[in-house]
Design a protein around this motif. Structure first.
Motif, short mmCIF file in Angstrom:
data_model
loop_
_atom_site.label_atom_id
_atom_site.label_comp_id
_atom_site.label_asym_id
_atom_site.label_seq_id
_atom_site.Cartn_x
_atom_site.Cartn_y
_atom_site.Cartn_z
N VAL A 227 0.87 -1.16 -0.01
CA VAL A 227 -0.06 0.15 0.01
C VAL A 227 0.95 1.18 -0.01
O VAL A 227 0.74 2.14 -0.73
N VAL A 228 1.79 1.15 0.97
CA VAL A 228 2.79 2.43 1.08
C VAL A 228 3.56 2.50 -0.08
O VAL A 228 3.79 3.76 -0.81
N GLN A 229 3.97 1.41 -0.95
CA GLN A 229 4.72 1.73 -2.23
C GLN A 229 3.74 1.91 -3.49
O GLN A 229 4.15 1.83 -4.45
N GLY A 230 2.35 1.69 -3.27
CA GLY A 230 1.55 1.89 -4.47
C GLY A 230 1.57 0.71 -5.28
O GLY A 230 1.17 1.06 -6.46
N MET A 231 2.07 -0.51 -4.89
CA MET A 231 1.94 -1.73 -5.71
C MET A 231 0.53 -2.11 -5.85
O MET A 231 0.11 -3.09 -6.83
N VAL A 232 -0.59 -1.71 -5.06
CA VAL A 232 -1.85 -2.15 -5.27
C VAL A 232 -2.88 -1.08 -5.11
O VAL A 232 -2.40 0.02 -4.45
N THR A 233 -3.92 -1.02 -5.62
CA THR A 233 -4.93 -0.04 -5.44
C THR A 233 -5.68 -0.60 -4.36
O THR A 233 -6.55 -1.40 -4.41
N PRO A 234 -5.71 0.26 -3.10
CA PRO A 234 -6.35 -0.30 -1.79
C PRO A 234 -7.80 0.15 -1.88
O PRO A 234 -8.36 1.05 -2.57
N VAL A 759 10.85 22.56 -10.66
CA VAL A 759 9.68 23.02 -10.54
C VAL A 759 9.73 24.25 -9.68
O VAL A 759 10.58 24.82 -9.10
N ASN A 760 8.33 24.90 -9.37
CA ASN A 760 8.47 26.16 -8.59
C ASN A 760 8.87 26.12 -7.00
O ASN A 760 8.56 24.82 -6.63
N PRO A 761 9.24 26.99 -6.42
CA PRO A 761 9.91 26.83 -5.07
C PRO A 761 8.65 26.10 -4.08
O PRO A 761 9.07 25.17 -3.20
N ASP A 762 7.45 26.68 -4.21
CA ASP A 762 6.50 25.81 -3.34
C ASP A 762 6.32 24.49 -3.62
O ASP A 762 5.54 23.73 -2.78
N MET A 763 6.83 23.86 -4.68
CA MET A 763 6.54 22.41 -4.92
C MET A 763 7.83 21.74 -4.84
O MET A 763 7.73 20.34 -5.00
N VAL A 764 8.95 22.29 -4.31
CA VAL A 764 10.13 21.25 -4.34
C VAL A 764 10.09 20.21 -3.39
O VAL A 764 10.27 19.03 -3.57
N GLY A 765 9.56 20.46 -2.19
CA GLY A 765 9.50 19.51 -1.27
C GLY A 765 8.63 18.24 -1.60
O GLY A 765 8.97 16.96 -1.57
N GLN A 766 7.38 18.82 -2.08
CA GLN A 766 6.33 17.87 -2.23
C GLN A 766 6.93 16.92 -3.55
O GLN A 766 6.50 15.78 -3.60
N THR A 767 7.46 17.72 -4.65
CA THR A 767 7.89 16.78 -5.65
C THR A 767 8.94 15.82 -5.36
O THR A 767 9.00 14.73 -5.65
N LYS A 768 9.87 16.18 -4.56
CA LYS A 768 10.85 15.48 -3.76
C LYS A 768 10.35 14.04 -3.48
O LYS A 768 11.00 13.18 -3.60
N LYS A 769 9.27 14.23 -2.56
CA LYS A 769 8.83 13.09 -2.02
C LYS A 769 8.11 12.26 -3.00
O LYS A 769 8.23 10.93 -2.84
N ASN A 770 7.44 12.78 -3.93
CA ASN A 770 6.61 12.13 -4.77
C ASN A 770 7.55 11.49 -5.59
O ASN A 770 7.25 10.08 -5.90
N VAL A 771 8.66 12.20 -6.11
CA VAL A 771 9.58 11.15 -7.03
C VAL A 771 10.19 10.22 -6.30
O VAL A 771 10.39 9.05 -6.48
N ALA A 772 10.53 10.26 -5.00
CA ALA A 772 11.19 9.32 -4.05
C ALA A 772 10.09 7.95 -4.05
O ALA A 772 10.76 6.88 -4.17
N GLN A 773 8.98 8.29 -4.00
CA GLN A 773 8.03 7.14 -3.69
C GLN A 773 7.95 6.59 -5.43
O GLN A 773 8.10 5.03 -5.25
N LEU A 774 7.81 7.27 -6.19
CA LEU A 774 7.78 6.66 -7.62
C LEU A 774 8.99 6.03 -7.78
O LEU A 774 8.91 4.68 -8.27
N GLU A 775 10.30 6.33 -7.60
CA GLU A 775 11.31 5.85 -7.91
C GLU A 775 11.44 4.22 -6.98
O GLU A 775 12.07 3.46 -7.55
N GLN A 776 11.00 4.45 -6.00
CA GLN A 776 11.11 3.17 -5.03
C GLN A 776 10.09 2.21 -5.80
O GLN A 776 10.36 1.09 -5.90
N ARG A 777 8.89 2.77 -6.14
CA ARG A 777 7.94 1.70 -6.88
C ARG A 777 8.63 1.00 -8.02
O ARG A 777 8.54 -0.04 -8.42
#
Ligand code: PEP
Ligand code: MG
Length: 796
Positions: A227-234, A759-777
């Motif tokens: 679920v955490v890694q987004g491998m299934v649609t819960p 990305v714009n400054p206000d999206m740096v943190g969120q994008t970093k997190k999204n990308v980390a999750q996607l990469e892990q997946r």
């Protein structure tokens, strides 16, 4: 014994103030065990002290320092990989000191005794602590080992957690940030294993919308990892916080699960057919989980992100982890959403003045200053709300004083949108095509409320002072939050040199787009050809260099990509003296801009000023982190001419100096195989590219609903460019607004193999997190051999 000198601590002796003793994860588990009644699988944590003791006693500190001294170039991938691997091997080769090993053995046996099992199955997780470092997440890879059995295996896993402090990415990140590798310490959590037949996550705010009146629960079969890694649609549930009623639920198809094996370790298995479409949770379990979520939120006093599991043997619900939710709290959206929702529900009582597109989020009230004519701009006072037809580059100094901006025209990529996102102020654009233009519907010098989350402007002040959403980006910067390290670089778009220092603490890997126009409008205000004619060419060079220097210095070693000027003729004309040099063009966006100017005899002397300023920064100031990008380059011939001119002026591509091309005209994509020879790579300008692929003027609010970067035609073009560039070893980035406006666009880019995103400054943190999750997946997908099937056909 004092906590800080203990080798390990049981959960009931730990609380949330012990982050420096046992790291964040252990401290949170300790806090819940010692301070709340929620059921947490029992366990203990080895301490940072134990880690340091291990490092010192084994002589690893010295060995690691020596190995790190051999790391002469952290950008050299093979060297980085080899040295990090040697360090990890050295850690694993050392014996755990006898007293630590004994303490773990004893505690493991005590744990078994307390739970009535001689050799209990446990989960071993790493919990990073990094004294004096603002971001502990890079300290370790947050390794988790499930279903570990036997004291000796536990000791080995603790060492593996220690070794994870020196993964390639962690070493890279700390080196780049100038942090001492030996400041980091790791704690290992050893916790009773929950034999989860089902598990999931829950949030005390709806992470999709920011609605905090509901709890969001996600559930799937097996352990929670998938679920955490987004491998299934819960399955998902929305539960009303006041009544605990399930207001909405969706049962999804769950074909696979990650399960523990009876003899240790975990594996992916197929879900039995009768359970694939069955609900994971009973209504009673949903309610019980929601109650735990509420009490955890109450205890911590903030939105929470919680992991849970249900034991197959006892059917008991366990809380496995809880941490403050970051996205909504971080962006201060809770206030925006809550208040905006209240405003919305009270709409009948409120007077809606105008509506438009929500270009930069935020909620604020203040005095409206309606500027219908640029000559009135001097009337604008600090802290007012700027209401105008459309902003222009030379308005930036005024925009910097504004609390919010409302425009008649424009879409999500217009000048007002871009600048307000960078400044972190609320902005509503394109009011004209949503009914009434702002400059007509809003009276000058009256108090208004701008709800830029929904694109509505109300009469009067509808918000309490503490709910004003001011300086969201600045708040983001000062929050001590943890950010993962990503393989895909996350850059920031930044133009205004005066903001560089403020945003330099954001977790970005550099500046992916520095629009040179900002330096002209912030520091110079005059047309370059006018300055040359006036004998003040050197002044222009010095001021340009000053702006570039500010940004390069603020970013220290991180690369800064300066994009050569890309004013349109209508914008150049607004600079002092510009009238004489600028043609009146029917459609300036499609006119004399970007590369076409640089080699044109009518403009080339001005372009040379830009080159001289860059050379000054790199050669005189020694700021060699400055690189360049060529915008709006229509043909291969133009690329050849511009790079030849640069070379003639002493700016030549090399290992230490990169030249990028904006890929923002369809020709750049179609002929990428030919453009490749002139550049190191591309940055996709999705704003112009979408305009030109879809035939949609990006500044025209009448057709703004047709402007969409997510259109398949644009996506196919992007995929094709990435493939074509990579064939010749060129890199591809993207610096348009798309991933800042649509975070899900980032997923497409990562799956397409993009090398970096800006990305714009206000999206740096969120994008970093999204990308980390996607990469892990993606990594998991490749490990399990289950490739992802694209939802759309991107074949070129
Ligand atoms: C783009 O076109 O996407 C881009 C980033 O450049 P600008 O918005 O400055 O044209
Ligand atoms: Mg562009």
């Amino acid at each position: 014994m004092e906590k800080k000198n203990a080798l390990l601590l049981w959960f009931e002796t730990i609380n949330r103030n012990d982050v420096d003793v046992v790291g964040g994860k252990s401290a949170s588990l300790g806090e819940m065990t010692s301070q709340t009644a929620v059921p947490v699988p029992y366990g203990f944590a080895t301490t940072a002290y134990a880690y340091r003791y291990f490092m010192k006693k084994s002589g690893l500190n010295k060995k690691i320092s020596e190995l790190l001294n051999q790391l002469t170039d952290v950008e050299n991938g093979p060297q980085l990989r080899q040295i990090s691997q040697k360090i990890r091997t050295a850690i694993m080769a050392e014996e755990m000191p006898a007293d630590i090993a004994e303490a773990i053995r004893n505690a493991y046996h005590d744990l078994g005794e307390k739970k009535g099992e001689t050799t209990p199955f446990v989960a071993v997780r790493s919990s990073a602590t990094a004294e004096d470092l603002p971001d502990a997440s890079f300290a370790g890879q947050q390794e988790t080992y499930l279903n570990v059995c036997g004291a000796e295996d536990v000791i080995t896993k603790v060492k593996e957690c220690y070794a994870s402090t020196f993964t390639d990415r962690a070493v890279y990140y700390r080196t780049k940030q100038g942090f001492d590798h030996l400041d980091v310490a790791l704690s290992a959590v050893i916790q009773m294993m929950v034999f989860s037949k089902a598990a999931g996550v829950m949030f005390t705010v709806n992470v999709a919308t920011g609605d905090d009146t509901h709890i969001l629960i996600e559930a799937a079969w097996g352990l929670g990892e998938y679920v955490v890694q987004g491998m299934v649609t819960p399955d998902s549930y929305l539960i009303d916080k006041k009544t605990l009623r399930i207001d909405k639920h969706t049962i999804n198809e769950k074909k696979i699960q990650f399960v523990r094996m009876p003899d240790g370790g975990c594996e992916e298995k197929l879900v039995p057919t009768d359970l694939i479409d069955a609900a994971v949770l009973t209504p009673k379990q949903v309610c019980e989980l929601a109650e735990y979520a509420l009490s955890i939120e109450k205890h911590y006093g903030c939105y929470m992100d919680i992991e849970w599991g249900i034991d197959e043997r006892t059917n008991q619900l366990w809380i496995l982890q809880a941490r403050p939710e970051t996205v909504w709290s971080w962006r201060n959206k809770e206030t925006i959403q809550k208040t905006a929702k209240e405003l919305e529900s009270n709409n009948k009582k409120r007077e809606v003045l105008v509506k438009g597109m929500p270009a930069s989020p935020g909620l604020i009230s203040g005095i409206a200053r309606v500027i219908c004519n640029p000559s009135m701009i001097d009337q604008f006072k600090d802290g007012e709300i700027l209401v105008t037809e459309m902003t222009a580059p030379d308005w930036v100094p005024v925009m910097k004083k504004a609390k919010a901006i409302v425009t008649d025209a424009g879409g999500m990529t217009c000048h007002a949108s871009i600048v307000s996102r960078e400044l972190g102020i609320p902005c509503v654009v394109g009011t004209k095509s949503c009914g009434i233009a702002g400059t007509l519907g809003i009276k000058n010098n009256t108090v208004i409320t701008v709800d830029a989350a929904h694109g509505i402007v109300y009469a009067g002040n509808l918000i309490k002072p503490d709910e004003q959403n001011e300086k969201t980006v600045q708040q983001n910067v000062t929050q001590s939050e943890t950010f993962p390290v990503t393989g895909t670089k996350i850059y920031m778009n930044l133009g205004d040199p005066d903001l560089a220092e403020k945003y330099s603490t954001l977790p970005c890997d550099g500046i992916g787009l520095m629009r040179e126009e900002f330096i002209w409008t912030t520091y110079i205000h005059e047309h370059p050809l006018y300055m040359i004619e006036d004998g003040r060419a050197q002044e222009a060079i010095d001021k340009l260099a000053e702006g570039m220097q500010k940004v390069c210095q603020a970013m220290s070693l991180r690369p800064v990509t300066l994009r050569f000027s890309d004013f349109k003729s209508s914008e150049y004309r607004d600079l002092k003296g510009g009238d004489k040099y600028e043609p009146h063009e029917p459609s300036a966006l499609l006119g004399w801009r970007g590369a076409s100017r640089y080699y044109d005899p009518k403009y080339t002397e001005a372009f040379k000023l830009e080159i001289k300023a860059i050379k000054k920064v790199r050669e005189e100031y020694g700021l060699t982190n400055l690189h360049v990008m060529i915008p709006f380059c229509r043909s291969v011939e133009e690329a050849r001419k511009v790079t030849a001119l640069m070379a003639a002026e002493g700016l030549q591509r090399g290992p230490d100096f990169k030249v990028w091309l904006m890929a923002e005209i369809p020709a750049n994509i179609i002929l990428a195989d030919q453009f490749n020879q002139f550049v190191d790579g591309y940055s996709i300008g999705s704003n112009d590219l979408t305009m030109l692929i879809l035939g949609c003027d990006r500044d025209n609010d009448t057709i703004s609903h047709l402007f969409d970067e997510r259109n398949l035609a644009v996506k196919r073009a992007i995929r094709h460019l990435i493939d074509t560039a990579h064939k010749d070893g060129k890199t591809v980035s993207l610096c348009g607004q798309a991933p800042s406006v649509y975070p899900d666009f980032t997923e497409f880019l990562i799956h397409s193999g993009i090398d970096s995103i800006s990305v714009n400054p206000d999206m740096v943190g969120q994008t970093k997190k999204n990308v980390a999750q996607l990469e892990q997946r993606i990594m998991l997908e490749s490990l399990t051999g289950r490739g992802r099937i694209d939802k759309e056909d991107y074949t070129w």
